[in-house]
Design a protein around this motif. Sequence first.
Motif, short mmCIF file in Angstrom:
data_model
loop_
_atom_site.label_atom_id
_atom_site.label_comp_id
_atom_site.label_asym_id
_atom_site.label_seq_id
_atom_site.Cartn_x
_atom_site.Cartn_y
_atom_site.Cartn_z
N SER A 60 0.81 -1.10 0.04
CA SER A 60 -0.14 0.11 -0.03
C SER A 60 0.78 1.16 0.08
O SER A 60 1.88 1.18 0.31
CB SER A 60 -1.05 0.01 1.23
OG SER A 60 -1.60 -1.05 1.49
N ALA A 61 0.29 2.39 -0.33
CA ALA A 61 0.76 3.63 -0.16
C ALA A 61 0.63 4.27 0.97
O ALA A 61 -0.31 3.67 1.97
CB ALA A 61 0.18 4.73 -1.18
N GLN A 120 -1.94 9.00 3.82
CA GLN A 120 -1.73 10.47 3.77
C GLN A 120 -1.97 11.23 4.84
O GLN A 120 -1.27 12.14 5.41
CB GLN A 120 -2.14 11.01 2.39
CG GLN A 120 -2.02 12.47 2.09
CD GLN A 120 -0.40 12.79 1.81
OE1 GLN A 120 -0.08 11.68 1.36
NE2 GLN A 120 0.27 13.75 2.30
N LYS A 154 7.43 6.88 0.97
CA LYS A 154 6.62 6.45 -0.23
C LYS A 154 6.02 5.03 -0.01
O LYS A 154 5.22 4.59 -0.71
CB LYS A 154 7.74 6.22 -1.45
CG LYS A 154 7.99 7.72 -2.06
CD LYS A 154 8.92 7.69 -3.35
CE LYS A 154 9.52 8.87 -3.74
NZ LYS A 154 10.28 8.52 -4.87
N LYS A 155 6.54 4.40 0.87
CA LYS A 155 6.17 3.06 1.07
C LYS A 155 5.21 3.10 2.52
O LYS A 155 5.85 3.74 3.71
CB LYS A 155 7.07 1.85 1.16
CG LYS A 155 7.75 1.81 -0.18
CD LYS A 155 8.84 0.97 -0.29
CE LYS A 155 9.50 0.78 -1.68
NZ LYS A 155 10.87 -0.38 -1.60
#
Length: 455
Positions: A204-205, A208, A223-224
């Motif tokens: 998954s990202a 945020q 990013k990970k």
Amino acid sequence: MSEGLSNSPSLVQSSRSSNVASCAVSSKQSEPSVAYIVSQELVEIASFLPSNKNRSLLVHSLINSLGLLTASMDSGIAAFRLVRPRLASVQELCVYHDTDYVDFVLNSKHSVESLPGFETSLSHQGHGASDFGIEDDCPPFRGMDKYVQLVAGATLTAAELLRTGSADIAIFWDGGRHHAQKSRAAGFCYVADCILAILALKKSAPIQTFYQTIASKSGPSRKKARVMYLDLDLHFSDAVSECFYNVPAPQIHNRNVVAQVLTLSMHHAAPGFYPATPRAALPDPSSSGFDPFTLAVPLKQGASAKTFARVWNIVESVKEVFTPDYVVLQCGADGLAGDPHGVWNWSTGRERGTIDWCVGEVIKRWGVKVLLLGGGGYNSPNAARTWACLTSLARGKSLSSDMAIPEHSAFPLYAPSFTLDVPAGNMRDENSDGYLRSVEEVYEVVIRKLRERCT
């Protein structure tokens, strides 16, 4: 099946309504959304599991009788839906397991023990049942092939709901099988669903909204996604910890590499206690094999809420440094008082340090997406009580510990108290102040080394 457990019509009705039955309970967007993974087929097959016969039926029947699988609850609590699990494909199982093992356990001919010549009849390309661990504590059983696919598929379904934002908390009490190896069943575990879930979540990202709150402290957004595996089972999470054990820093080119997965197991460890592995011991930060992302907190006989309240500070410190996006929380109930193992003296309830309190800290305060899994628990009524309490907690409605067990098919099995609580017994807590202080001192160094790797 045991008397009173032959059927559960209300559960059938709840879980057959649709593949994904969505039931909004709260209009408040700030409340977490909860997905509960279950189906009648899963309950029936999981109830054949030799180590936990009928436990699945007990668990879901109690939770359903408490009204926790419907939308008819008080307003202002988490949105909720039932989700029917899918079957995991061979390809999905082989993301971790060896192909030969998967082929063997998915062969329906190997699901029921033959009478004469069982070992010789169970062969696959020259391998017998014992080569795949299908013996002793992991014997073949009716529906074993479907069980493996359903348990893995259900856990992957839960992980997918979290990854896609369809749920903030996903619950699957028939999962949490943390001993299954790549090519062998082990420790009552036939499929490594915990590992499969972690491997899926790490794709998954990052979340945020979570990073926006910590960006100023941790530097540029990563990013990970990071996944923290937290295991509360009486037994060490050997397969999971070994799978994600990292090559010690001196042997890798970049010592600042941050692992995507951190495992932390809180368990009992003693000579001869299963599983016997060096990784179950208190970590040694001075060792050449030390990995700050593979951690263990071994506890002695009689561990109680008081002990868990104290060592929970270690868990919080690890979380604050690692800053996970997802937490896979294995909620084994074999450390609860009354379990046949008789090793710990843990309990349910609202006071600090109970299993309810620990799980509540994660789902209420950590600001992460959480996958709640089951695990051990061999006093089936107490396992059902425990996971019912945790389900109510996830749904935002904590049930009173002295609440009476509702009348339902399994009601007689909750004698003599017929209440929801699992109280502590009279066992002495051998986790002395001196021992816990030594654990805390080691983890001061562990946390420092983890921080060096995470910043």
